[in-house]
Design an enzyme around this catalytic site. Structure first.
Site, PDB file in Angstrom:
ATOM      1  N   SER A   1       0.798  -1.228   0.000  1.00  0.00           N
ATOM      2  CA  SER A   1       0.000   0.000   0.000  1.00  0.00           C
ATOM      3  C   SER A   1       0.830   1.278   0.000  1.00  0.00           C
ATOM      4  CB  SER A   1      -0.962   0.015   1.186  1.00  0.00           C
ATOM      5  OG  SER A   1      -0.253   0.163   2.391  1.00  0.00           O
TER       6      SER A   1
ATOM      7  N   LYS B   1       0.485   4.952   6.626  1.00  0.00           N
ATOM      8  CA  LYS B   1      -0.125   5.754   5.558  1.00  0.00           C
ATOM      9  C   LYS B   1       0.507   7.146   5.559  1.00  0.00           C
ATOM     10  CE  LYS B   1      -3.170   2.550   4.662  1.00  0.00           C
ATOM     11  NZ  LYS B   1      -2.806   1.582   3.678  1.00  0.00           N
TER      12      LYS B   1
END
Length: 149
Positions: A41, A78
């Site tokens: 990711s 993230k």
């Protein structure tokens, strides 16, 4: 008295390794963080299978900073895409092809105080704030952050 001298002599032998061990334990539990990134990711910034080292002592994250936070009893990595007061326009975001887009009541939202909006760098393989019912990451669940420049 002789017993105390022998005791102190024996203790000195172990004092340095015990002190170093205690210092390392304090650093790894209170200051530093060693983690593993199992997914893609955050590629290409952080490749899948990477080990990361971060710092638990930080100021307020800014747009572009990479943070680690706890969500659904898992740690996630993230990038901060919006900070408190920023406006997120849902239709301007890229979504994973073939995955249903979440239905939002409004076309845009303002990031609340004490919260952040986060996205993975690899938008085609990141389950992030675009898909969460509650898209905000609260400041109090952030474990640490990195600054990549």
């Amino acid at each position: 008295m002789k017993f105390l001298k022998l005791f102190w002599k024996g203790l000195r032998l172990y004092l340095l390794p015990l002190s170093v061990g205690l210092l390392c334990w304090i650093l790894m539990t209170q200051v530093l963080f060693l983690g593993y990134v199992p997914t893609s990711s955050m590629e290409p910034t952080i490749p899948a299978g990477s080990y990361i080292l971060g710092c638990r002592i930080f100021s307020e994250p800014k747009v572009g900073d990479i943070i680690i936070f706890e969500r659904d009893e898992k740690l996630m990595v993230k990038r901060v895409a919006a900070t408190p007061g920023d406006v997120v326009v849902w239709d301007e975001l890229k979504y994973i092809e073939g995955v249903a887009r979440p239905q939002r009541k409004e076309a845009a939202c303002t990031v609340p105080d004490g919260c952040y909006f986060v996205l993975g760098d690899n938008t085609q393989d990141s389950w992030d704030a675009r898909y969460w019912d509650d898209p905000w990451v609260s400041r109090n669940i952030i474990v640490l952050f990195f600054i990549f420049k």
